[in-house]
Motif scaffolding. Structure first.
Motif, mmCIF file in Angstrom:
data_model
loop_
_atom_site.group_PDB
_atom_site.id
_atom_site.type_symbol
_atom_site.label_atom_id
_atom_site.label_comp_id
_atom_site.label_asym_id
_atom_site.label_seq_id
_atom_site.Cartn_x
_atom_site.Cartn_y
_atom_site.Cartn_z
ATOM 1 N N UNK A 210 0.822 -1.209 0.000
ATOM 2 C CA UNK A 210 0.000 0.000 0.000
ATOM 3 C C UNK A 210 0.857 1.259 0.000
ATOM 4 N N UNK A 211 2.025 1.191 0.597
ATOM 5 C CA UNK A 211 2.911 2.348 0.658
ATOM 6 C C UNK A 211 3.978 2.337 -0.409
ATOM 7 N N UNK A 212 3.624 1.828 -1.588
ATOM 8 C CA UNK A 212 4.586 1.744 -2.686
ATOM 9 C C UNK A 212 3.958 2.298 -3.952
ATOM 10 N N UNK A 213 4.677 2.192 -5.063
ATOM 11 C CA UNK A 213 4.212 2.808 -6.310
ATOM 12 C C UNK A 213 4.452 1.874 -7.485
ATOM 13 N N UNK A 214 3.479 1.846 -8.392
ATOM 14 C CA UNK A 214 3.633 1.197 -9.691
ATOM 15 C C UNK A 214 3.792 2.286 -10.740
ATOM 16 N N UNK A 215 4.809 2.155 -11.567
ATOM 17 C CA UNK A 215 5.045 3.103 -12.658
ATOM 18 C C UNK A 215 4.852 2.366 -13.973
ATOM 19 N N UNK A 216 4.170 3.013 -14.923
ATOM 20 C CA UNK A 216 3.888 2.398 -16.218
ATOM 21 C C UNK A 216 4.257 3.346 -17.340
ATOM 22 N N UNK A 217 4.683 2.773 -18.456
ATOM 23 C CA UNK A 217 5.167 3.561 -19.591
ATOM 24 C C UNK A 217 4.048 3.888 -20.567
ATOM 25 N N UNK A 218 2.827 4.005 -20.076
ATOM 26 C CA UNK A 218 1.667 4.169 -20.950
ATOM 27 C C UNK A 218 0.702 5.165 -20.340
ATOM 28 N N UNK A 219 -0.464 5.265 -20.949
ATOM 29 C CA UNK A 219 -1.543 6.013 -20.301
ATOM 30 C C UNK A 219 -2.124 5.157 -19.191
ATOM 31 N N UNK A 220 -3.011 5.755 -18.406
ATOM 32 C CA UNK A 220 -3.613 5.052 -17.270
ATOM 33 C C UNK A 220 -5.113 4.901 -17.507
ATOM 34 N N UNK A 221 -5.517 3.758 -18.017
ATOM 35 C CA UNK A 221 -6.938 3.470 -18.194
ATOM 36 C C UNK A 221 -7.527 2.987 -16.871
ATOM 37 N N UNK A 222 -8.850 2.852 -16.823
ATOM 38 C CA UNK A 222 -9.470 2.375 -15.593
ATOM 39 C C UNK A 222 -8.989 0.973 -15.255
ATOM 40 N N UNK A 223 -8.687 0.160 -16.286
ATOM 41 C CA UNK A 223 -8.213 -1.199 -16.019
ATOM 42 C C UNK A 223 -6.862 -1.188 -15.319
ATOM 43 N N UNK A 224 -6.012 -0.218 -15.662
ATOM 44 C CA UNK A 224 -4.710 -0.128 -15.003
ATOM 45 C C UNK A 224 -4.894 0.230 -13.527
ATOM 46 N N UNK A 225 -5.846 1.111 -13.246
ATOM 47 C CA UNK A 225 -6.161 1.447 -11.850
ATOM 48 C C UNK A 225 -6.719 0.225 -11.124
ATOM 49 N N UNK A 226 -7.619 -0.481 -11.782
ATOM 50 C CA UNK A 226 -8.244 -1.663 -11.198
ATOM 51 C C UNK A 226 -7.198 -2.723 -10.853
ATOM 52 N N UNK A 227 -6.252 -2.942 -11.759
ATOM 53 C CA UNK A 227 -5.199 -3.930 -11.529
ATOM 54 C C UNK A 227 -4.265 -3.479 -10.404
ATOM 55 N N UNK A 228 -3.978 -2.191 -10.337
ATOM 56 C CA UNK A 228 -3.134 -1.661 -9.265
ATOM 57 C C UNK A 228 -3.796 -1.884 -7.914
ATOM 58 N N UNK A 229 -5.102 -1.604 -7.840
ATOM 59 C CA UNK A 229 -5.829 -1.821 -6.588
ATOM 60 C C UNK A 229 -5.881 -3.302 -6.232
ATOM 61 N N UNK A 230 -6.069 -4.153 -7.238
ATOM 62 C CA UNK A 230 -6.103 -5.597 -6.985
ATOM 63 C C UNK A 230 -4.773 -6.088 -6.418
ATOM 64 N N UNK A 231 -3.684 -5.422 -6.804
ATOM 65 C CA UNK A 231 -2.366 -5.766 -6.271
ATOM 66 C C UNK A 231 -2.124 -5.160 -4.898
ATOM 67 N N UNK A 232 -3.032 -4.296 -4.434
ATOM 68 C CA UNK A 232 -2.890 -3.679 -3.124
ATOM 69 C C UNK A 232 -1.879 -2.549 -3.082
ATOM 70 N N UNK A 233 -1.536 -1.995 -4.244
ATOM 71 C CA UNK A 233 -0.548 -0.912 -4.318
ATOM 72 C C UNK A 233 -1.274 0.429 -4.302
ATOM 73 N N UNK A 234 -0.761 1.377 -3.533
ATOM 74 C CA UNK A 234 -1.485 2.608 -3.280
ATOM 75 C C UNK A 234 -1.268 3.742 -4.256
ATOM 76 N N UNK A 235 -0.332 3.612 -5.192
ATOM 77 C CA UNK A 235 -0.032 4.726 -6.086
ATOM 78 C C UNK A 235 0.302 4.199 -7.471
ATOM 79 N N UNK A 236 -0.351 4.774 -8.497
ATOM 80 C CA UNK A 236 -0.092 4.446 -9.896
ATOM 81 C C UNK A 236 0.397 5.710 -10.596
ATOM 82 N N UNK A 237 1.566 5.625 -11.220
ATOM 83 C CA UNK A 237 2.151 6.764 -11.923
ATOM 84 C C UNK A 237 2.368 6.379 -13.383
ATOM 85 N N UNK A 238 1.855 7.209 -14.289
ATOM 86 C CA UNK A 238 1.886 6.896 -15.717
ATOM 87 C C UNK A 238 2.629 7.968 -16.491
ATOM 88 N N UNK A 239 3.236 7.548 -17.588
ATOM 89 C CA UNK A 239 3.920 8.500 -18.466
ATOM 90 C C UNK A 239 2.919 9.442 -19.120
#
Length: 277
Positions: A210-239
């Motif tokens: 929860x106190x970590x970050x996922x970074x992705x080299x793409x846009x952030x669609x709702x599915x990317x947010x959904x997958x981030x939440x499913x992984x229990x990660x609290x922050x999604x950062x997109x290019x």
């Protein structure tokens, strides 16, 4: 039946190309590299579920991450085994899941049978698209400098993209911005599923995720947010930018959402409290 888990497929192939420079076609062919994409069929307890085109690497991570982010299993321990089998110029990934998960999956498929599809992303019903995902738990905020550093580090951790220019990456960084795990794929969702699978294998604690970050080299669609939440990660950062639906879902699931990450610049779209400084 070949079930060797070490099946190896090239992730890129050499090619001869003609280049255009300054509007003029060069006369001599040059060597280049093209990212490979391979049909990957996912089977759960012997039942075919989905086939995607993906980069043929880290397929065990892909299968586990897909099972988790699609809600097929609730925990990595629900997956009993994963085996790979070459077939028809592709790879079949055989996933053995617990009997309880298999029963739920069969019931889900039975409930979907005969309904008119909504035509959205190959999913047959709207509830299947906007399925319930638990909000991410509370955790100390990630320093803004750490999130920016993680995105900068991602650019140097993409060897397949460096060779081909045709792939996306998803990386996980700890609360200090140290990039620990990176996965690449021709598909941005596939790259994130591979990362989620790798994180599940690492068996991190809920607070650490929860106190970590996922970074992705793409846009952030709702599915990317959904997958981030499913992984229990609290922050999604997109290019690139998120969608409006991604922003709304981030707010509902408690996922910090950043976009347009460029050097020391970024835009925060949701859950600013996930960031410090």
């Amino acid at each position: 039946m070949d079930t060797d888990p070490t099946l190896a497929h090239p992730t890129w192939l050499p090619a001869q190309v003609l280049r255009v420079r300054g509007g003029r076609l060069e006369a001599v062919q040059q060597a280049d590299q093209l990212a490979e994409e391979t049909p990957i069929a996912l089977e759960f307890n012997g039942i075919s579920h989905a086939t995607m085109l993906a980069t043929p690497a880290d397929l065990e991570d892909f299968a586990l991450g897909f099972a988790l982010t699609e809600g097929i299993v609730g925990d990595a321990h629900d997956v009993r085994g994963i085996e790979l089998r070459e077939e028809c110029d592709g790879v079949v990934v055989e996933v053995e899941i617990s009997s309880a998960c298999a029963a739920r999956l069969k019931e889900r498929r039975r409930a979907m049978s005969g309904r008119t599809g909504c035509g959205l992303c190959g999913v047959e019903t709207l509830p299947e698209v906007m399925r319930d995902v638990a909000p991410v738990g509370a955790a100390p905020a990630v320093p803004l400098a750490a999130a920016l550093a993680a995105m900068r580090a991602l650019r140097d951790r993409q060897p397949l993209h460096a060779a081909t220019g045709a792939t996306h990456a998803a990386g996980w960084a700890d609360a200090d911005g140290r990039l620990q795990v990176v996965r690449e794929d021709v598909g941005r969702h596939n790259a994130l599923d591979k990362l989620v699978g790798a994180l599940a294998r690492a068996d991190l604690g809920a607070a650490q995720r929860a106190g970590s970050v996922i970074v992705v080299s793409s846009r952030a669609s709702f599915e990317m947010v959904q997958k981030t939440a499913a992984a229990g990660v609290g922050l999604l950062a997109a290019v690139s930018a998120p969608t409006a639906l991604a922003q709304r879902l981030s707010q509902r699931l408690g996922v910090g959402l950043m976009g347009f990450m460029r050097g020391d610049d970024a835009t925060i779209y949701a859950c600013q409290e996930r960031l410090a400084g």
